[in-house]
Design an enzyme around this catalytic site. Structure first.
Site, short mmCIF file in Angstrom:
data_model
loop_
_atom_site.label_atom_id
_atom_site.label_comp_id
_atom_site.label_asym_id
_atom_site.label_seq_id
_atom_site.Cartn_x
_atom_site.Cartn_y
_atom_site.Cartn_z
N TYR A 25 1.07 6.78 -5.49
CA TYR A 25 1.73 5.64 -6.28
C TYR A 25 2.80 6.06 -7.12
CZ TYR A 25 -2.05 2.89 -3.97
OH TYR A 25 -2.85 2.19 -3.34
N HIS A 102 5.57 -3.47 -1.41
CA HIS A 102 4.64 -2.58 -1.60
C HIS A 102 5.07 -1.27 -1.99
CE1 HIS A 102 1.39 -5.35 0.09
NE2 HIS A 102 2.55 -5.55 1.13
#
Length: 154
Positions: A25, A102
């Protein structure tokens, strides 16, 4: 004239951004994402309401509150992407442009992440471009709402 408001809503575990699985991430925190969104929104003449929750019901309530208040919704539903029909129903009910974001490319991940209920309500989806996906979503949203905003001008 008041700038159009865009709700930027974030689902569960995004409060751990920068700490949780940084190899996947990245190292940017949610505060960094909010700062990025604020900068891009200002550049585009938009206002943002940036929020994060770990609660599905709270996220649904925030979506519902957008009706008549916001010009559009940018949402990173996180874990609710593949599980929340309630969130899908709320996004459809508000009748606003929705861009799903996302940080990772959900289609390159585990198969259970490939099916997004939120995508069924989304005007567009940005996935796999890291936190810059939020900036791209804001730019796209500015284009989506431009015709509607122009109709409101005298």
């Amino acid at each position: 004239m008041t700038p159009p408001l865009i709700a930027v809503l974030n689902g569960p575990n995004l409060n751990l951004l920068g700490i949780r699985e940084p190899a996947k991430y990245g190292t940017a925190t949610l505060d960094d994402v909010e700062s990025l969104c604020a900068e891009v929104a200002e550049e585009l003449g938009l206002a943002i309401d940036f929020r994060q929750t770990n609660g599905e019901g709270e996220l649904i309530t925030w979506v519902q509150e957008c009706r008549g208040r916001a010009a559009g919704i940018i949402i990173n539903p996180a874990g609710y992407t593949t599980t929340s029909i309630g969130l899908l129903d709320a996004l459809i009910a508000v009748e606003l442009p929705v861009i799903e974001v996302h940080i990772t490319n959900i289609h390159r991940r585990e198969e259970f992440r490939h099916n997004s209920y939120v995508s069924k309500a989304a005007t567009g989806v940005v996935a796999g471009l890291g936190v810059q996906g939020y900036a791209l979503a804001l730019r796209a949203m500015a284009q989506l709402i431009a015709p509607a905003e122009a109709e409101d001008l005298p």
